[in-house]
Design a protein around this motif. Structure first.
Motif, mmCIF file in Angstrom:
data_model
loop_
_atom_site.group_PDB
_atom_site.id
_atom_site.type_symbol
_atom_site.label_atom_id
_atom_site.label_comp_id
_atom_site.label_asym_id
_atom_site.label_seq_id
_atom_site.Cartn_x
_atom_site.Cartn_y
_atom_site.Cartn_z
ATOM 1 N N ARG A 198 1.150 -1.006 0.530
ATOM 2 C CA ARG A 198 0.462 0.041 0.393
ATOM 3 C C ARG A 198 0.603 1.606 0.019
ATOM 4 O O ARG A 198 0.168 2.463 -0.628
ATOM 5 N N ALA A 199 1.851 1.231 0.894
ATOM 6 C CA ALA A 199 2.907 2.702 0.942
ATOM 7 C C ALA A 199 3.210 2.827 -0.764
ATOM 8 O O ALA A 199 3.754 4.031 -0.553
ATOM 9 N N VAL A 200 4.116 1.240 -0.866
ATOM 10 C CA VAL A 200 5.156 1.903 -2.542
ATOM 11 C C VAL A 200 4.158 2.188 -4.132
ATOM 12 O O VAL A 200 4.008 3.209 -4.099
ATOM 13 N N LEU A 201 2.478 2.001 -3.606
ATOM 14 C CA LEU A 201 1.374 2.236 -4.459
ATOM 15 C C LEU A 201 0.572 3.938 -4.171
ATOM 16 O O LEU A 201 1.065 4.857 -5.162
ATOM 17 N N ARG A 202 0.382 4.476 -2.879
ATOM 18 C CA ARG A 202 -0.013 6.203 -2.498
ATOM 19 C C ARG A 202 1.429 6.299 -3.019
ATOM 20 O O ARG A 202 1.283 7.233 -3.431
ATOM 21 N N ARG A 203 2.608 6.285 -2.947
ATOM 22 C CA ARG A 203 3.925 6.757 -3.392
ATOM 23 C C ARG A 203 4.301 6.753 -5.087
ATOM 24 O O ARG A 203 4.513 7.869 -5.188
ATOM 25 N N ALA A 204 3.909 6.031 -5.568
ATOM 26 C CA ALA A 204 3.367 5.838 -7.004
ATOM 27 C C ALA A 204 2.548 6.385 -7.931
ATOM 28 O O ALA A 204 2.544 6.933 -8.245
ATOM 29 N N VAL A 205 1.510 6.939 -6.919
ATOM 30 C CA VAL A 205 0.442 7.613 -7.341
ATOM 31 C C VAL A 205 0.745 9.049 -7.091
ATOM 32 O O VAL A 205 0.354 9.230 -7.675
ATOM 33 N N LEU A 206 0.933 9.191 -5.872
ATOM 34 C CA LEU A 206 1.521 10.499 -5.448
ATOM 35 C C LEU A 206 2.722 11.461 -6.436
ATOM 36 O O LEU A 206 2.527 12.377 -7.474
ATOM 37 N N PHE A 207 3.989 10.584 -7.163
ATOM 38 C CA PHE A 207 4.450 10.871 -8.035
ATOM 39 C C PHE A 207 3.830 10.260 -9.659
ATOM 40 O O PHE A 207 4.196 12.217 -9.971
ATOM 41 N N GLY A 208 3.596 9.928 -9.703
ATOM 42 C CA GLY A 208 2.559 10.077 -11.002
ATOM 43 C C GLY A 208 1.761 11.249 -11.278
ATOM 44 O O GLY A 208 1.694 12.316 -11.767
#
Length: 301
Positions: A198-208
């Motif tokens: 979940r943390a990886v997904l959240r950071r990926a969505v933020l960077f995107g």
């Protein structure tokens, strides 16, 4: 020959915007493996927000043009961060394990909501920024024709190249990049190895989302306007380009999108402009069919 060189120069700028959008799109979809129709809308919404905020600062707050634009840029990135948080926590996480159509339908609704919000905020009017850094830089001279790019085009290309280069280097060297590749390959196995999916997904969505905001801001600087309906067009193009190139490598997707932007520019220079999007979509669909749908099932080396 100079005319061809001019079309290549034009393609550098459009290709840079596509490359930045593709890089950010793959950061999210490399994990979700779901179609995100809201990404183009996020790009257009942030660009439109920057213009609206700059106009508000200049006309209502009596700020200088530079301060108004800076305020608009800050507002665009803040909205991008807020929307990315809402998308990751309220939509992507709950729907990630459900039918792929769930995310498609939900992000389509978000696309419509963001487009309508932009339209209502602008009162269905197009607002324009004044021309900025429009001085032409001559790259080649001829008897009756010069191949040029404006200063803002060069700055846009430089910002995109620096952003993608730095992000790709950090992605290859950082622990987040390793965790992203693990989750993209097999999220359940990554979770069993201790990766917080979940943390990886959240950071990926933020960077995107921040990539989309940066692309929207740069496009607004150059074009002076981003219509509230622009997000659908850009979103579909990025969707098809990344589907052809795959979701395993953001850098590879960015390079493919840059090539697509160059092809668009060459078409606009030599063939009827009204047929450009139709033929570009047809080409992408043909490439997608030829490559096949099972390409991304291979493991990441």
């Amino acid at each position: 020959m100079l005319y061809f060189f001019q079309q290549v120069l034009n393609g550098l700028h459009s290709g840079a915007l596509y490359a930045l959008l593709a890089f950010g799109y793959v950061l999210t979809n490399g994990i979700l493996h779901r179609t995100n129709l809201a990404y183009g809308a996020l790009f257009a919404f942030c660009g439109h927000t920057m213009i609206l905020t700059a106009a508000f600062g200049y006309q209502v707050l009596w700020l200088t043009l530079f301060a108004s634009v800076a305020l608009g840029v800050a507002a665009a990135f803040l909205y991008a961060a807020l929307l990315s948080r809402v998308l990751s926590r309220s939509i992507f996480e709950p729907l990630a394990d459900r039918s792929p159509n769930a995310i498609v339908v939900t992000t389509l609704g978000i696309l419509l909501a963001l487009s309508e919000a932009s339209r209502i905020a602008a009162d269905t009017h197009d607002l324009w920024l004044p021309p900025m850094l429009a001085q032409p830089i001559i790259f080649a001279q001829g008897a009756n024709f010069n191949a040029t790019l404006t200063l803002i085009q060069l700055l846009d290309c430089a910002v995109v190249a620096a952003t993608i280069g730095l992000a790709a280097w950090a992605f290859a060297q950082s622990s987040f990049g390793r965790r992203w590749r693990a989750v993209s390959d097999d999220p359940r196995a990554a979770a069993m190895c201790g990766v917080d999916v979940r943390a990886v997904l959240r950071r990926a969505v933020l960077f995107g989302g921040l990539c989309a905001a940066l692309a929207g801001v740069l496009a607004a600087f150059y074009y002076g306007n981003i219509s509230f309906g622009t997000g659908l067009v850009y979103g579909l193009k990025i969707l098809f380009v990344t589907a052809v190139g795959g979701y395993l490598s953001p850098l590879r997707a960015a390079l493919g999108a840059a090539a697509f932007g160059m092809a668009e520019s060459l078409w606009a220079g030599y063939f009827p402009l009204e047929w450009r999007d139709g033929w570009m979509y047809l080409f992408l669909v043909a490439m997608l069919v030829l490559i096949g749908t099972g390409r991304d099932q291979g493991k990441i080396a």
